[in-house]
Design an enzyme around this catalytic site. Sequence first.
Site, short mmCIF file in Angstrom:
data_model
loop_
_atom_site.label_atom_id
_atom_site.label_comp_id
_atom_site.label_asym_id
_atom_site.label_seq_id
_atom_site.Cartn_x
_atom_site.Cartn_y
_atom_site.Cartn_z
CE LYS A 84 8.52 2.51 -37.04
NZ LYS A 84 8.09 3.52 -36.05
C1 E4P Z 1 4.85 4.57 -36.50
O1 E4P Z 1 5.50 3.60 -36.20
C2 E4P Z 1 5.29 5.97 -36.29
O2 E4P Z 1 6.13 6.01 -35.17
C3 E4P Z 1 4.16 6.92 -35.98
O3 E4P Z 1 2.90 6.30 -36.01
C4 E4P Z 1 4.26 8.21 -36.68
O4 E4P Z 1 3.16 9.00 -36.33
P1 E4P Z 1 3.11 10.59 -36.55
O5 E4P Z 1 2.70 10.86 -37.95
O6 E4P Z 1 2.08 11.06 -35.56
O7 E4P Z 1 4.49 11.10 -36.23
#
Ligand code: E4P
Length: 219
Positions: A84
């Site tokens: 990522k």
């Molecule tokens: C995506 O890969 C992220 O980990 C995640 O969806 C972030 O979500 P949040 O805005 O609830 O932290």
Amino acid sequence: MEFFLDTADVDEIREIAAWGILDGVTTNPSLIKNSGRDFKEVVREIAGICSGPISAEVTAMDTEGMIAQGLALKASLPDNVIIKIPCTAEGLAATKVLNERGIDTNVTLVFSAAQALMAAKAGATYVSPFIGRIDDTGHDGMNLIAEIMEVWASYEISTKVLAASIRHPTHVLQCIQLGVHTATMPAKIFRQLMKHPLTDKGLEGFMKDWEAVEAAGNA
Ligand code: E4P
């Protein structure tokens, strides 16, 4: 459509994986912090529970650092772990190099259709637009998903759109209607999507009537 869990909590991952429909897991540094566990140890355990793509995020800010971390994570973690990478200029360059080396990536923190398209051009396997965080600013995060899907419909793009930062089941339903490839969501939303009061009520009635069938010796 792929359903991913957005958590580093292995108990939740085991629970949802047992349903038989879990396609992958996304983690990020905040979710790793919440787990209270060692990064690589918890990602390794997650990759053993779910055979789909497991996103592990790099923390370097420069291209060379991201590439080095990505390669090190791929070398030391199970094959289903993907890298990522934040949607920055440096992240795009790292995505391109990792893609050329056959490493799958998930470009995260995407907040515009232009960013999504540029990540796709860099060879990202997934791009992750964040819905809830846009909603938090007083705008409609679903508009971003609609815009991205419109762009995707105009070009031949193999990168999958991974809707992230999902806050409620309606976000998921809207993603389904827009033809989004993948959605990542907390365990709570998996449970909410599965639950329906009429299913529970119907089942209760069937079970009660079946007891009567058994009592009559007709089972
Ligand atoms: C995506 O890969 C992220 O980990 C995640 O969806 C972030 O979500 P949040 O805005 O609830 O932290």
